[in-house]
Design an enzyme around this catalytic site. Sequence first.
Site, PDB file in Angstrom:
ATOM      1  CG  ASP A  14      -2.120  -0.886   1.068  1.00 30.62           C
ATOM      2  OD1 ASP A  14      -2.431  -1.263  -0.074  1.00 30.62           O
ATOM      3  OD2 ASP A  14      -2.750  -1.212   2.084  1.00 30.62           O
ATOM      4  CB  CYS A  15       4.397   2.143  -0.221  1.00 25.01           C
ATOM      5  SG  CYS A  15       4.900   1.295  -1.710  1.00 25.01           S
ATOM      6  N   GLY A  16       2.273   3.102  -2.388  1.00 21.94           N
ATOM      7  CA  GLY A  16       1.865   4.070  -3.418  1.00 21.94           C
ATOM      8  C   GLY A  16       0.497   4.656  -3.133  1.00 21.94           C
TER       9      GLY A  16
END
Length: 60
Positions: A14-16
């Site tokens: 989920d970083c982006g």
Amino acid sequence: MRKIKLIKQHDEKDCGIACLSMVLNFYDTSVPISKLRLMSGTNGQGTSAFGLVQALNNFQ
């Protein structure tokens, strides 16, 4: 200068989406992470740059 609300990623893929969510919140647009995942096509490997662009195109 406005403060940026920190949005933590739920897992490593989920970083982006978390970054995208922080940018949208800065511009007073609140969208749940789950909806951003669907809009960007996030899968088990994460989100591609193309997927982030696709999600952002929904806000034009």
